[in-house]
Design a protein around this motif. Structure first.
Motif, PDB file in Angstrom:
ATOM      1  N   GLY A   3      75.915  52.668 -25.200  1.00 47.49           N
ATOM      2  CA  GLY A   3      75.290  53.587 -24.452  1.00 47.49           C
ATOM      3  C   GLY A   3      74.102  52.827 -23.264  1.00 47.49           C
ATOM      4  O   GLY A   3      73.263  53.140 -22.968  1.00 47.49           O
ATOM      5  N   LYS A   4      74.346  52.063 -22.361  1.00 51.59           N
ATOM      6  CA  LYS A   4      74.397  50.789 -21.210  1.00 51.59           C
ATOM      7  C   LYS A   4      74.839  50.702 -20.116  1.00 51.59           C
ATOM      8  O   LYS A   4      76.349  51.723 -19.438  1.00 51.59           O
ATOM      9  N   SER A   5      74.112  50.256 -18.947  1.00 53.10           N
ATOM     10  CA  SER A   5      74.711  50.538 -17.890  1.00 53.10           C
ATOM     11  C   SER A   5      75.620  49.394 -17.494  1.00 53.10           C
ATOM     12  O   SER A   5      75.728  48.009 -18.305  1.00 53.10           O
ATOM     13  N   ARG A   6      76.741  48.817 -16.346  1.00 55.06           N
ATOM     14  CA  ARG A   6      77.280  47.772 -16.155  1.00 55.06           C
ATOM     15  C   ARG A   6      76.563  46.845 -16.017  1.00 55.06           C
ATOM     16  O   ARG A   6      76.531  46.050 -16.553  1.00 55.06           O
ATOM     17  N   SER A   7      75.572  47.493 -15.166  1.00 51.59           N
ATOM     18  CA  SER A   7      74.738  45.678 -14.677  1.00 51.59           C
ATOM     19  C   SER A   7      73.662  45.323 -15.934  1.00 51.59           C
ATOM     20  O   SER A   7      73.715  44.441 -16.351  1.00 51.59           O
ATOM     21  N   GLU A   8      73.484  45.778 -16.952  1.00 58.06           N
ATOM     22  CA  GLU A   8      72.664  45.840 -18.268  1.00 58.06           C
ATOM     23  C   GLU A   8      73.915  44.932 -19.197  1.00 58.06           C
ATOM     24  O   GLU A   8      73.331  43.752 -19.089  1.00 58.06           O
ATOM     25  N   VAL A   9      75.064  45.500 -19.401  1.00 60.39           N
ATOM     26  CA  VAL A   9      75.926  44.110 -19.688  1.00 60.39           C
ATOM     27  C   VAL A   9      76.219  43.407 -19.325  1.00 60.39           C
ATOM     28  O   VAL A   9      76.434  42.057 -19.537  1.00 60.39           O
ATOM     29  N   ILE A  10      76.244  43.011 -18.177  1.00 56.92           N
ATOM     30  CA  ILE A  10      76.568  41.595 -17.162  1.00 56.92           C
ATOM     31  C   ILE A  10      75.523  41.056 -17.081  1.00 56.92           C
ATOM     32  O   ILE A  10      75.147  39.983 -17.389  1.00 56.92           O
ATOM     33  N   ARG A  11      73.899  41.387 -16.812  1.00 53.88           N
ATOM     34  CA  ARG A  11      72.369  41.036 -16.864  1.00 53.88           C
ATOM     35  C   ARG A  11      72.606  40.283 -18.335  1.00 53.88           C
ATOM     36  O   ARG A  11      72.398  38.928 -18.500  1.00 53.88           O
ATOM     37  N   GLU A  12      72.973  41.058 -19.513  1.00 58.39           N
ATOM     38  CA  GLU A  12      73.084  39.830 -20.581  1.00 58.39           C
ATOM     39  C   GLU A  12      73.812  39.327 -21.449  1.00 58.39           C
ATOM     40  O   GLU A  12      73.485  37.916 -22.057  1.00 58.39           O
ATOM     41  N   ALA A  13      75.297  39.139 -20.546  1.00 58.19           N
ATOM     42  CA  ALA A  13      75.790  38.574 -20.346  1.00 58.19           C
ATOM     43  C   ALA A  13      75.708  37.276 -20.117  1.00 58.19           C
ATOM     44  O   ALA A  13      75.373  36.596 -20.331  1.00 58.19           O
ATOM     45  N   LEU A  14      75.196  36.765 -18.573  1.00 60.45           N
ATOM     46  CA  LEU A  14      75.178  36.249 -17.762  1.00 60.45           C
ATOM     47  C   LEU A  14      73.750  35.172 -18.441  1.00 60.45           C
ATOM     48  O   LEU A  14      73.550  34.230 -18.887  1.00 60.45           O
ATOM     49  N   ALA A  15      72.546  36.449 -19.422  1.00 59.31           N
ATOM     50  CA  ALA A  15      71.555  35.669 -20.367  1.00 59.31           C
ATOM     51  C   ALA A  15      71.571  34.719 -21.484  1.00 59.31           C
ATOM     52  O   ALA A  15      71.576  33.607 -21.048  1.00 59.31           O
ATOM     53  N   ALA A  16      73.106  35.351 -21.847  1.00 61.65           N
ATOM     54  CA  ALA A  16      73.818  34.776 -23.594  1.00 61.65           C
ATOM     55  C   ALA A  16      73.823  33.797 -22.593  1.00 61.65           C
ATOM     56  O   ALA A  16      73.995  32.418 -22.896  1.00 61.65           O
ATOM     57  N   SER A  17      75.187  32.894 -21.333  1.00 57.02           N
ATOM     58  CA  SER A  17      75.930  32.013 -20.733  1.00 57.02           C
ATOM     59  C   SER A  17      74.788  30.995 -20.994  1.00 57.02           C
ATOM     60  O   SER A  17      75.400  29.642 -20.621  1.00 57.02           O
ATOM     61  N   ALA A  18      73.437  32.004 -20.267  1.00 57.25           N
ATOM     62  CA  ALA A  18      72.349  30.722 -19.083  1.00 57.25           C
ATOM     63  C   ALA A  18      71.204  29.658 -20.930  1.00 57.25           C
ATOM     64  O   ALA A  18      71.122  29.128 -20.320  1.00 57.25           O
ATOM     65  N   ALA A  19      72.059  30.482 -21.752  1.00 58.86           N
ATOM     66  CA  ALA A  19      71.306  30.569 -22.986  1.00 58.86           C
ATOM     67  C   ALA A  19      71.048  29.045 -23.947  1.00 58.86           C
ATOM     68  O   ALA A  19      72.791  28.681 -23.719  1.00 58.86           O
TER      69      ALA A  19
END
Length: 87
Positions: free
Chosen positions: A71-87
């Motif tokens: 139930g999210k937008s494309r942008s939300e999913v992409i931002r989450e993936a970027l944040a996870a990969s940068a952690a």
């Protein structure tokens, strides 16, 4: 019919596009639109930047499928993936 586009994870249908077109043809109350404010709401203290990203059809389909499931937008999913990969 599904257009392949989505808003907040929900598919945009031909019927919805027709309804938007009908609404536009009737016209909008300019004063009411001005009350809404300008542009998208901010995500932080500073303005966000738009970044172009090229994705394959398969990558985009995977993002859209996850967005729909969660139930999210494309942008939300992409931002989450970027944040996870940068952690």
């Amino acid at each position: 019919m599904d257009t392949g586009e989505s808003i907040k994870g929900k598919p945009v249908t031909e019927e919805q596009i027709g309804a938007w077109a009908d609404e536009a043809e009737v016209g909008y109350d300019v004063e009411e639109l001005r009350k809404r404010g300008r542009g998208r709401p901010g995500r932080g203290a500073e303005p966000s930047q738009v970044v172009a990203l090229r994705l394959t059809t398969e990558e985009l389909a995977n993002i859209d499928a996850r967005a729909a499931r969660e139930g999210k937008s494309r942008s939300e999913v992409i931002r989450e993936a970027l944040a996870a990969s940068a952690a």
